[in-house]
Scaffold this motif. Structure first.
Motif, PDB file in Angstrom:
ATOM      1  N   LEU A 302     -55.064  79.453  29.789  1.00 49.91           N
ATOM      2  CA  LEU A 302     -55.343  78.346  28.872  1.00 49.91           C
ATOM      3  C   LEU A 302     -54.515  77.105  29.180  1.00 49.91           C
ATOM      4  O   LEU A 302     -55.006  75.977  29.060  1.00 49.91           O
ATOM      5  CB  LEU A 302     -55.073  78.788  27.436  1.00 49.91           C
ATOM      6  CG  LEU A 302     -56.040  79.822  26.846  1.00 49.91           C
ATOM      7  CD1 LEU A 302     -55.439  80.453  25.593  1.00 49.91           C
ATOM      8  CD2 LEU A 302     -57.384  79.178  26.525  1.00 49.91           C
ATOM      9  N   ILE A 303     -53.248  77.282  29.553  1.00 49.08           N
ATOM     10  CA  ILE A 303     -52.369  76.123  29.736  1.00 49.08           C
ATOM     11  C   ILE A 303     -52.149  75.750  31.198  1.00 49.08           C
ATOM     12  O   ILE A 303     -51.463  74.760  31.475  1.00 49.08           O
ATOM     13  CB  ILE A 303     -50.998  76.335  29.062  1.00 49.08           C
ATOM     14  CG1 ILE A 303     -50.193  77.428  29.786  1.00 49.08           C
ATOM     15  CG2 ILE A 303     -51.152  76.639  27.584  1.00 49.08           C
ATOM     16  CD1 ILE A 303     -48.741  77.517  29.329  1.00 49.08           C
ATOM     17  N   GLY A 304     -52.758  76.501  32.116  1.00 48.39           N
ATOM     18  CA  GLY A 304     -52.496  76.196  33.509  1.00 48.39           C
ATOM     19  C   GLY A 304     -53.640  76.450  34.472  1.00 48.39           C
ATOM     20  O   GLY A 304     -54.121  75.540  35.140  1.00 48.39           O
ATOM     21  N   ASP A 305     -54.098  77.693  34.536  1.00 47.43           N
ATOM     22  CA  ASP A 305     -55.015  78.088  35.613  1.00 47.43           C
ATOM     23  C   ASP A 305     -56.347  77.347  35.554  1.00 47.43           C
ATOM     24  O   ASP A 305     -56.871  76.910  36.590  1.00 47.43           O
ATOM     25  CB  ASP A 305     -55.261  79.599  35.569  1.00 47.43           C
ATOM     26  CG  ASP A 305     -54.003  80.406  35.873  1.00 47.43           C
ATOM     27  OD1 ASP A 305     -53.024  79.812  36.377  1.00 47.43           O
ATOM     28  OD2 ASP A 305     -53.991  81.618  35.585  1.00 47.43           O
ATOM     29  N   ASN A 306     -56.931  77.207  34.365  1.00 47.25           N
ATOM     30  CA  ASN A 306     -58.220  76.518  34.267  1.00 47.25           C
ATOM     31  C   ASN A 306     -58.103  75.048  34.670  1.00 47.25           C
ATOM     32  O   ASN A 306     -58.959  74.516  35.380  1.00 47.25           O
ATOM     33  CB  ASN A 306     -58.772  76.612  32.840  1.00 47.25           C
ATOM     34  CG  ASN A 306     -59.265  78.009  32.499  1.00 47.25           C
ATOM     35  OD1 ASN A 306     -59.556  78.805  33.374  1.00 47.25           O
ATOM     36  ND2 ASN A 306     -59.356  78.299  31.212  1.00 47.25           N
ATOM     37  N   SER A 307     -57.042  74.397  34.244  1.00 49.02           N
ATOM     38  CA  SER A 307     -56.830  72.995  34.598  1.00 49.02           C
ATOM     39  C   SER A 307     -56.526  72.843  36.079  1.00 49.02           C
ATOM     40  O   SER A 307     -56.988  71.896  36.726  1.00 49.02           O
ATOM     41  CB  SER A 307     -55.691  72.408  33.756  1.00 49.02           C
ATOM     42  OG  SER A 307     -56.019  72.398  32.382  1.00 49.02           O
ATOM     43  N   ALA A 308     -55.756  73.774  36.637  1.00 48.20           N
ATOM     44  CA  ALA A 308     -55.449  73.728  38.074  1.00 48.20           C
ATOM     45  C   ALA A 308     -56.715  73.826  38.904  1.00 48.20           C
ATOM     46  O   ALA A 308     -56.867  73.140  39.917  1.00 48.20           O
ATOM     47  CB  ALA A 308     -54.485  74.847  38.432  1.00 48.20           C
ATOM     48  N   SER A 309     -57.644  74.678  38.464  1.00 49.19           N
ATOM     49  CA  SER A 309     -58.905  74.823  39.179  1.00 49.19           C
ATOM     50  C   SER A 309     -59.698  73.520  39.175  1.00 49.19           C
ATOM     51  O   SER A 309     -60.305  73.144  40.190  1.00 49.19           O
ATOM     52  CB  SER A 309     -59.727  75.952  38.538  1.00 49.19           C
ATOM     53  OG  SER A 309     -60.992  76.079  39.162  1.00 49.19           O
ATOM     54  N   ASN A 312     -58.612  71.263  41.802  1.00 52.07           N
ATOM     55  CA  ASN A 312     -58.738  71.831  43.152  1.00 52.07           C
ATOM     56  C   ASN A 312     -57.406  72.309  43.706  1.00 52.07           C
ATOM     57  O   ASN A 312     -57.176  72.290  44.925  1.00 52.07           O
ATOM     58  CB  ASN A 312     -59.357  70.819  44.137  1.00 52.07           C
ATOM     59  CG  ASN A 312     -60.835  70.593  43.904  1.00 52.07           C
ATOM     60  OD1 ASN A 312     -61.511  71.446  43.330  1.00 52.07           O
ATOM     61  ND2 ASN A 312     -61.338  69.448  44.331  1.00 52.07           N
ATOM     62  N   LEU A 313     -56.510  72.736  42.819  1.00 54.75           N
ATOM     63  CA  LEU A 313     -55.246  73.289  43.264  1.00 54.75           C
ATOM     64  C   LEU A 313     -55.462  74.761  43.593  1.00 54.75           C
ATOM     65  O   LEU A 313     -56.071  75.492  42.823  1.00 54.75           O
ATOM     66  CB  LEU A 313     -54.173  73.137  42.188  1.00 54.75           C
ATOM     67  CG  LEU A 313     -53.852  71.685  41.768  1.00 54.75           C
ATOM     68  CD1 LEU A 313     -52.751  71.698  40.704  1.00 54.75           C
ATOM     69  CD2 LEU A 313     -53.428  70.866  42.975  1.00 54.75           C
ATOM     70  N   ALA A 314     -54.933  75.197  44.716  1.00 53.63           N
ATOM     71  CA  ALA A 314     -55.141  76.577  45.165  1.00 53.63           C
ATOM     72  C   ALA A 314     -54.573  77.550  44.154  1.00 53.63           C
ATOM     73  O   ALA A 314     -53.543  77.288  43.514  1.00 53.63           O
ATOM     74  CB  ALA A 314     -54.486  76.778  46.533  1.00 53.63           C
ATOM     75  N   ALA A 315     -55.224  78.690  44.021  1.00 54.22           N
ATOM     76  CA  ALA A 315     -54.774  79.714  43.070  1.00 54.22           C
ATOM     77  C   ALA A 315     -53.419  80.252  43.515  1.00 54.22           C
ATOM     78  O   ALA A 315     -53.137  80.325  44.697  1.00 54.22           O
ATOM     79  CB  ALA A 315     -55.797  80.836  43.009  1.00 54.22           C
TER      80      ALA A 315
END
Length: 315
Positions: A302-309, A312-315
Motif C-alpha cells: 500500500l505505501i510502496g510497492d504499488n507506487s514503485a511499479s 517503473n522502479l524495479a521490484a
C-alpha cells in the motif's frame, strides 16, 4: 481482487510503544510518496523540497514525487539529486494541467516528458468540478498565500460529452512516454470517459487522486475504474491527526477492501501549513494499519510497492 490480510497474533496486541515505533520505522523503509506538497509554492507550505527530501532520506524512503498545482517540479528534483549525489531516495515530479500550464496543453506535456516528468495530473485547482465545489464549500478548500487570477474552468469533455481533441493529444503523449496519468480533480463522470480513451490509446498507468474527496466516487465507481486497470490513490492527509481530517481508519479499511490492496496506493498529499509533515503522516497511517491488523506485506504494498511499479522502479 483481494481483501485485506488479517494477522491475529495476540503478541501484536501487547507490543509496547518502543517496539511499535521500530516496527513502523522498518515498514517505512522502501516507501514511495507520489503526492508530496512541498515548496516553493503559491500555497503556504510547511517544508520545502529539500526538507521533504531529507525527511524521506532519513526514513529510508525509496522515492519521493513532488506535486505542485502550478509548475513542473522535475527540474527541482533533478537539481537536488545533482547537489546530493549520495541520496538513497529517488526524486521525481510532474505537471498539473491547470491554467498556469495552459490547461490541456500538449506542448507543455511534451516538454515535461522530455524533461523526465513521471506523471501528468489532469486539471486540479482549475477543474470545473473543483471550482464548483470550492465555491460551495469554501472553508474546506486550501487557498493560495496571495490572491491569484480567477481560474478558467477546465473540462475534459466537450458539450456533446466526448473527450476533447486536445485531451486526446495529451493522452497520446502520456502513452508514448509511458508515464502516469492522474485524474486530478475532474469529476468521476469525466474520469470514466477519459480513462476509457486513455486505455484505448495505450496509456497503461492510471490513478484516481483521493477518489472520495472532490472526485465523487462511490464504491461502485471505484470497482468500475479498477476493472479498467485504474489504481486508487488515497490521501493520507484525510485520515491522520492534525490535518483537519474527517475520516477514520475504518473508512480507510473499507476503501482498501473495495479496490483491493493490489489496486491501492497510500500517498501523503501533505505539506500544507497546519498539517503534519509528510513522513509524520506516513508514521501515523502505518501505525493505524498495524492497529487494524493489516499484514506487513499488505502495508508495504500500500505505501510502496504499488507506487514503485507506477514509476517503473524495479521490484
Amino acid at each position: 481482487m483481494t481483501s485485506t490480510t488479517v494477522e491475529t497474533s495476540d503478541a501484536r496486541d501487547c507490543i509496547g510503544d518502543g517496539a511499535r515505533d521500530e516496527e513502523v520505522a522498518a515498514l517505512l523503509n522502501g516507501a514511495v510518496d507520489l503526492h508530496c506538497h512541498s515548496g516553493p509554492a503559491a500555497m503556504p507550505r510547511i517544508l520545502d523540497h529539500r526538507d521533504a527530501m531529507q525527511d524521506a532520506e532519513d526514513a529510508g524512503f525509496r522515492a519521493l514525487l513532488y506535486k505542485d498545482h502550478f509548475y513542473l517540479g522535475t527540474p527541482h528534483a533533478k537539481l537536488l539529486e545533482t547537489i546530493y549525489p549520495d541520496l538513497g531516495v529517488q526524486l521525481f515530479s510532474g505537471l498539473a494541467l491547470n491554467n498556469a500550464s495552459g490547461g490541456f496543453n500538449p506542448h507543455a506535456v511534451d516538454h515535461a516528458i522530455k524533461m523526465g516528468a513521471k506523471i501528468v495530473w489532469l486539471p486540479t485547482l482549475s477543474a470545473a468540478n473543483h471550482i464548483r465545489k470550492a465555491e460551495s464549500e469554501a472553508k474546506n478548500f486550501p487557498k493560495t498565500a496571495q490572491k491569484m487570477l480567477d481560474p478558467i474552468p477546465l473540462r475534459a469533455l466537450d458539450d456533446a460529452g466526448a473527450v476533447k481533441d486536445e485531451v486526446k493529444q495529451v493522452l497520446d503523449l502520456i502513452a508514448e512516454g509511458d508515464i502516469i496519468l492522474a485524474g486530478g480533480h475532474l469529476h468521476v463522470s469525466e474520469l470514466f470517459k477519459v480513462f476509457e480513451e486513455a486505455k484505448a490509446r495505450g496509456v497503461t498507468k492510471m490513478i484516481v487522486n483521493h477518489p472520495t474527496y472532490v472526485i465523487g466516487c462511490s464504491d461502485e465507481d471505484i470497482r468500475g475504474l479498477v476493472a479498467m486497470g485504474v489504481k486508487m490513490e488515497h490521501s493520507i492527509s484525510m485520515f491522520v491527526q492534525g490535518s483537519g481530517n474527517n475520516y477514520d481508519g475504518e473508512f480507510l479499511r473499507h476503501l482498501i477492501d473495495v479496490a483491493g490492496v493490489e489496486n491501492t496506493c497510500l500517498c501523503s498529499d501533505l505539506g500544507l501549513r497546519g498539517s503534519p509533515r509528510p513522513i509524520e503522516g506516513y508514521r501515523q497511517i502505518v501505525r493505524m494499519l498495524l492497529d487494524m491488523q493489516f499484514s506487513a506485506k499488505d502495508i508495504r504494498t500500500l505505501i510502496g510497492d504499488n507506487s514503485a511499479s507506477l514509476l517503473n522502479l524495479a521490484a
